[in-house]
Design a protein around this motif. Sequence first.
Motif, PDB file in Angstrom:
ATOM      1  N   TRP A  32       0.805  -1.215   0.000  1.00  0.00           N
ATOM      2  CA  TRP A  32       0.000   0.000   0.000  1.00  0.00           C
ATOM      3  C   TRP A  32       0.836   1.261   0.000  1.00  0.00           C
ATOM      4  O   TRP A  32       0.545   2.199  -0.749  1.00  0.00           O
ATOM      5  CB  TRP A  32      -0.978   0.004   1.170  1.00  0.00           C
ATOM      6  CG  TRP A  32      -2.005  -1.063   0.986  1.00  0.00           C
ATOM      7  CD1 TRP A  32      -2.176  -2.169   1.762  1.00  0.00           C
ATOM      8  CD2 TRP A  32      -2.951  -1.175  -0.077  1.00  0.00           C
ATOM      9  NE1 TRP A  32      -3.179  -2.944   1.259  1.00  0.00           N
ATOM     10  CE2 TRP A  32      -3.681  -2.355   0.112  1.00  0.00           C
ATOM     11  CE3 TRP A  32      -3.250  -0.386  -1.178  1.00  0.00           C
ATOM     12  CZ2 TRP A  32      -4.690  -2.769  -0.734  1.00  0.00           C
ATOM     13  CZ3 TRP A  32      -4.260  -0.790  -2.029  1.00  0.00           C
ATOM     14  CH2 TRP A  32      -4.960  -1.969  -1.799  1.00  0.00           C
ATOM     15  N   THR A  33       1.879   1.320   0.788  1.00  0.00           N
ATOM     16  CA  THR A  33       2.668   2.550   0.863  1.00  0.00           C
ATOM     17  C   THR A  33       3.395   2.825  -0.447  1.00  0.00           C
ATOM     18  O   THR A  33       3.347   3.931  -0.973  1.00  0.00           O
ATOM     19  CB  THR A  33       3.677   2.456   2.024  1.00  0.00           C
ATOM     20  OG1 THR A  33       2.969   2.190   3.230  1.00  0.00           O
ATOM     21  CG2 THR A  33       4.449   3.743   2.167  1.00  0.00           C
ATOM     22  N   ALA A  34       4.067   1.825  -0.971  1.00  0.00           N
ATOM     23  CA  ALA A  34       4.834   2.029  -2.207  1.00  0.00           C
ATOM     24  C   ALA A  34       3.909   2.275  -3.398  1.00  0.00           C
ATOM     25  O   ALA A  34       4.235   3.081  -4.279  1.00  0.00           O
ATOM     26  CB  ALA A  34       5.741   0.835  -2.468  1.00  0.00           C
ATOM     27  N   ILE A  35       2.780   1.615  -3.438  1.00  0.00           N
ATOM     28  CA  ILE A  35       1.838   1.826  -4.544  1.00  0.00           C
ATOM     29  C   ILE A  35       1.285   3.253  -4.500  1.00  0.00           C
ATOM     30  O   ILE A  35       1.260   3.957  -5.522  1.00  0.00           O
ATOM     31  CB  ILE A  35       0.682   0.799  -4.487  1.00  0.00           C
ATOM     32  CG1 ILE A  35       1.200  -0.621  -4.695  1.00  0.00           C
ATOM     33  CG2 ILE A  35      -0.417   1.145  -5.484  1.00  0.00           C
ATOM     34  CD1 ILE A  35       1.706  -0.918  -6.080  1.00  0.00           C
ATOM     35  N   LYS A  36       0.860   3.699  -3.320  1.00  0.00           N
ATOM     36  CA  LYS A  36       0.371   5.078  -3.190  1.00  0.00           C
ATOM     37  C   LYS A  36       1.467   6.069  -3.547  1.00  0.00           C
ATOM     38  O   LYS A  36       1.219   7.058  -4.240  1.00  0.00           O
ATOM     39  CB  LYS A  36      -0.101   5.347  -1.757  1.00  0.00           C
ATOM     40  CG  LYS A  36      -1.416   4.744  -1.405  1.00  0.00           C
ATOM     41  CD  LYS A  36      -1.770   5.179   0.000  1.00  0.00           C
ATOM     42  CE  LYS A  36      -2.514   4.109   0.734  1.00  0.00           C
ATOM     43  NZ  LYS A  36      -2.736   4.416   2.133  1.00  0.00           N
ATOM     44  N   ALA A  37       2.679   5.816  -3.048  1.00  0.00           N
ATOM     45  CA  ALA A  37       3.796   6.715  -3.322  1.00  0.00           C
ATOM     46  C   ALA A  37       4.112   6.766  -4.811  1.00  0.00           C
ATOM     47  O   ALA A  37       4.434   7.841  -5.345  1.00  0.00           O
ATOM     48  CB  ALA A  37       5.023   6.275  -2.534  1.00  0.00           C
ATOM     49  N   ALA A  38       4.024   5.641  -5.506  1.00  0.00           N
ATOM     50  CA  ALA A  38       4.295   5.617  -6.947  1.00  0.00           C
ATOM     51  C   ALA A  38       3.275   6.452  -7.707  1.00  0.00           C
ATOM     52  O   ALA A  38       3.629   7.199  -8.627  1.00  0.00           O
ATOM     53  CB  ALA A  38       4.302   4.180  -7.454  1.00  0.00           C
ATOM     54  N   VAL A  39       2.018   6.354  -7.316  1.00  0.00           N
ATOM     55  CA  VAL A  39       0.969   7.134  -7.988  1.00  0.00           C
ATOM     56  C   VAL A  39       1.184   8.625  -7.714  1.00  0.00           C
ATOM     57  O   VAL A  39       1.159   9.448  -8.644  1.00  0.00           O
ATOM     58  CB  VAL A  39      -0.433   6.676  -7.528  1.00  0.00           C
ATOM     59  CG1 VAL A  39      -1.511   7.616  -8.030  1.00  0.00           C
ATOM     60  CG2 VAL A  39      -0.704   5.254  -7.992  1.00  0.00           C
ATOM     61  N   VAL A  40       1.399   8.979  -6.464  1.00  0.00           N
ATOM     62  CA  VAL A  40       1.581  10.393  -6.114  1.00  0.00           C
ATOM     63  C   VAL A  40       2.861  10.941  -6.744  1.00  0.00           C
ATOM     64  O   VAL A  40       2.872  12.072  -7.250  1.00  0.00           O
ATOM     65  CB  VAL A  40       1.585  10.575  -4.577  1.00  0.00           C
ATOM     66  CG1 VAL A  40       1.925  11.998  -4.196  1.00  0.00           C
ATOM     67  CG2 VAL A  40       0.236  10.178  -3.999  1.00  0.00           C
ATOM     68  N   LEU A  41       3.937  10.147  -6.770  1.00  0.00           N
ATOM     69  CA  LEU A  41       5.189  10.590  -7.385  1.00  0.00           C
ATOM     70  C   LEU A  41       5.002  10.822  -8.883  1.00  0.00           C
ATOM     71  O   LEU A  41       5.543  11.789  -9.434  1.00  0.00           O
ATOM     72  CB  LEU A  41       6.302   9.572  -7.139  1.00  0.00           C
ATOM     73  CG  LEU A  41       7.685   9.948  -7.662  1.00  0.00           C
ATOM     74  CD1 LEU A  41       8.192  11.221  -6.988  1.00  0.00           C
ATOM     75  CD2 LEU A  41       8.663   8.813  -7.438  1.00  0.00           C
ATOM     76  N   SER A  42       4.244   9.997  -9.531  1.00  0.00           N
ATOM     77  CA  SER A  42       3.971  10.199 -10.954  1.00  0.00           C
ATOM     78  C   SER A  42       3.224  11.512 -11.191  1.00  0.00           C
ATOM     79  O   SER A  42       3.555  12.265 -12.112  1.00  0.00           O
ATOM     80  CB  SER A  42       3.153   9.039 -11.512  1.00  0.00           C
ATOM     81  OG  SER A  42       3.881   7.853 -11.466  1.00  0.00           O
ATOM     82  N   ILE A  43       2.247  11.783 -10.361  1.00  0.00           N
ATOM     83  CA  ILE A  43       1.465  13.017 -10.517  1.00  0.00           C
ATOM     84  C   ILE A  43       2.321  14.242 -10.220  1.00  0.00           C
ATOM     85  O   ILE A  43       2.325  15.213 -10.984  1.00  0.00           O
ATOM     86  CB  ILE A  43       0.214  12.979  -9.616  1.00  0.00           C
ATOM     87  CG1 ILE A  43      -0.744  11.888 -10.100  1.00  0.00           C
ATOM     88  CG2 ILE A  43      -0.482  14.340  -9.578  1.00  0.00           C
ATOM     89  CD1 ILE A  43      -1.863  11.567  -9.134  1.00  0.00           C
ATOM     90  N   VAL A  44       3.081  14.210  -9.129  1.00  0.00           N
ATOM     91  CA  VAL A  44       3.923  15.349  -8.762  1.00  0.00           C
ATOM     92  C   VAL A  44       5.002  15.576  -9.820  1.00  0.00           C
ATOM     93  O   VAL A  44       5.271  16.718 -10.211  1.00  0.00           O
ATOM     94  CB  VAL A  44       4.545  15.140  -7.358  1.00  0.00           C
ATOM     95  CG1 VAL A  44       5.595  16.186  -7.060  1.00  0.00           C
ATOM     96  CG2 VAL A  44       3.465  15.157  -6.295  1.00  0.00           C
TER      97      VAL A  44
END
Length: 133
Positions: free
Chosen positions: A104-116
């Motif tokens: 969950w943490t890495a998946i959320k971080a990957a999505v947010v990092l892509s957007i940022v």
Amino acid sequence: MGPFFIRAALTGFAMWVVTRLVHGLSFVGGDTRLQRIGIIFVVAVIFGLVNAFIKPIVQILSIPLYILTLGLFHIVVNALMLWITARITANTTHWGLAIDHFWWTAIKAAVVLSIVSWVLSLVFGNVRRSVRG
């Protein structure tokens, strides 16, 4: 060499923003603000190297999963690159990026990092084009 440092600084800034938005992702180490900025920059460089050398191999090996999931597996690959970066920094230096849980943490971080990263590329891509032209 200048574009490399600019890209690493933008990646580090994007990763710092992600650590503020995603619970369970953080930078470890550094007593002073300058040390913390240095750690963020080094982690961004390591993340760039992981994306340059390991990500293409993983993408080629996972082509069937890309097809099966209609491209959504790309999020898992990006999360894996974050996790590999965290493991490299944690096991070699005991400072760097820390991820609580992969799924969950890495998946959320990957999505947010892509957007940022996308937003930063829009903002700074326009600045770079206006300076050249």
